[in-house]
Design an enzyme around this catalytic site. Structure first.
Site, PDB file in Angstrom:
ATOM      1  N   HIS A 130      -2.864  -9.108   3.320  1.00 19.95           N
ATOM      2  CA  HIS A 130      -1.852  -8.694   2.345  1.00 19.95           C
ATOM      3  C   HIS A 130      -0.594  -9.561   2.401  1.00 19.95           C
ATOM      4  O   HIS A 130       0.278  -9.449   1.543  1.00 19.95           O
ATOM      5  CB  HIS A 130      -1.537  -7.197   2.473  1.00 19.95           C
ATOM      6  CG  HIS A 130      -0.746  -6.823   3.699  1.00 19.95           C
ATOM      7  ND1 HIS A 130      -1.319  -6.228   4.792  1.00 19.95           N
ATOM      8  CD2 HIS A 130       0.562  -6.949   3.987  1.00 19.95           C
ATOM      9  CE1 HIS A 130      -0.389  -6.012   5.695  1.00 19.95           C
ATOM     10  NE2 HIS A 130       0.766  -6.448   5.245  1.00 19.95           N
TER      11      HIS A 130
ATOM     12  N   ASP B 249      -8.320  -6.653   5.831  1.00 17.76           N
ATOM     13  CA  ASP B 249      -6.924  -7.087   5.791  1.00 17.76           C
ATOM     14  C   ASP B 249      -6.645  -8.260   6.736  1.00 17.76           C
ATOM     15  O   ASP B 249      -5.614  -8.310   7.397  1.00 17.76           O
ATOM     16  CB  ASP B 249      -5.977  -5.908   6.083  1.00 17.76           C
ATOM     17  CG  ASP B 249      -4.556  -6.175   5.583  1.00 17.76           C
ATOM     18  OD1 ASP B 249      -4.335  -7.238   4.976  1.00 17.76           O
ATOM     19  OD2 ASP B 249      -3.684  -5.318   5.808  1.00 17.76           O
TER      20      ASP B 249
ATOM     21  N   SER C 184       3.758  -7.904   9.817  1.00 19.05           N
ATOM     22  CA  SER C 184       2.371  -8.050   9.362  1.00 19.05           C
ATOM     23  C   SER C 184       1.802  -9.416   9.726  1.00 19.05           C
ATOM     24  O   SER C 184       2.388 -10.434   9.388  1.00 19.05           O
ATOM     25  CB  SER C 184       2.285  -7.878   7.853  1.00 19.05           C
ATOM     26  OG  SER C 184       2.558  -6.564   7.504  1.00 19.05           O
TER      27      SER C 184
END
Lengths: 76, 203
Positions: free
Chosen positions: B81, B112, B190
């Protein structure tokens, strides 16, 4: 990885089995992704449902409601 | 008499040195920080997201930052993402101010995860790539390293593994194994690694 609104001290990480699966998949040259059965399930918590399907008191399990066409589970 | 005193002193010194070192070794392992952070990179991505409701237009150009880590084989491992629907990606090492152009090698939106490649070999100079470890146990200490919001430099936060179960990944709506930790994770973290005993235990 992701978060839940209004939560505190909760963070999610992708564990190494998933990372290793991804990296091993790359060795084939093309990423194929994770497999999935393609079935719809419901749990067997509801008393009426358990009675309808005649599930014994000490039995667990789930009910397969539908199988998606052309999925891995089709034909079983 | 003097000699006995000297021997005692020697013993005391040895004991002190021993205690000092054992405490030091303990503190390093307890902090889970016994690793090099030079493999953690900041990812700068420009993306132009498709607008599925108005498919004749896009949602407009966005610039986002995330983290990533260099693994074996001159690859950068990050979250999907962070880099999906990108138009341009740059990466920067912790120790450097120079950004290098990177390209997505593979993207796995279901789990992901994504790998990036940097053409310029200069980017990987002197790096010690992180190894991928085993599944941790509950209450194992993990250090989360990355470049979250609130600053530009590297940030390390620490916590323990609080839960492990299969759950729905927001990115793909698919159920896969996930590890829940109590270390602070913020936007920008992330793609950054979670480390225990010098090895990656999660992302």
């Amino acid at each position: 990885m992701q978060g839940i609104p209004d939560s505190q001290n909760i963070g999610y990480i992708i564990p190494t089995p998933v990372i290793n699966h991804f990296l091993n998949d790359l060795k084939g040259g093309q990423y194929m992704g994770f497999p999935y059965l393609g079935i719809g399930l419901s749990n067997t918590e509801n008393k009426a449902l358990r009675k309808y399907y005649d599930i014994a008191n000490d039995a667990g399990g789930v009910i397969v409601n539908n199988v998606m066409p052309f999925s891995s589970a089709e034909g079983f | 008499m003097n000699q006995i005193k000297r021997i005692n002193l020697k013993k005391a010194v040895i004991t002190f040195v021993f205690i000092f070192f054992s405490v030091k070794v303990l503190s390093v392992s307890a902090a889970a920080a016994d690793f090099k952070t030079d493999s953690v990179v900041k990812v700068f991505a420009t993306r132009n997201t498709i607008d599925y409701i108005n498919p004749w237009q896009s949602k407009g150009v966005q610039e986002i930052t995330g983290s990533g880590c260099i693994i074996q084989g001159n690859r950068i491992l990050t979250n999907a993402h962070v880099v999906n629907q990108n138009t341009f990606i740059q990466v920067r090492r912790e120790s450097s101010q120079k950004k290098y152009i990177a390209k997505v090698e593979t993207i796995g939106n279901d789990c992901d995860l994504a790998t990036l490649q940097v053409e310029d070999p200069e980017f990987f100079k002197g790096v010690s790539p992180l190894e991928i470890g085993e599944l941790p146990y509950l209450q194992d200490t993990v250090a989360v390293i990355g470049f979250p919001m609130g600053g530009d430099k590297l940030s390390i936060s620490q916590g323990v593994v609080s839960r492990m179960e299969s759950m729905t990944y927001i990115n793909s709506n698919q159920r896969l194994l996930a590890v829940q930790i109590d270390a602070a994770i913020n936007p920008g973290n992330s793609g950054g690694p979670a480390i225990n005993n010098g090895k990656i235990v999660g992302l």
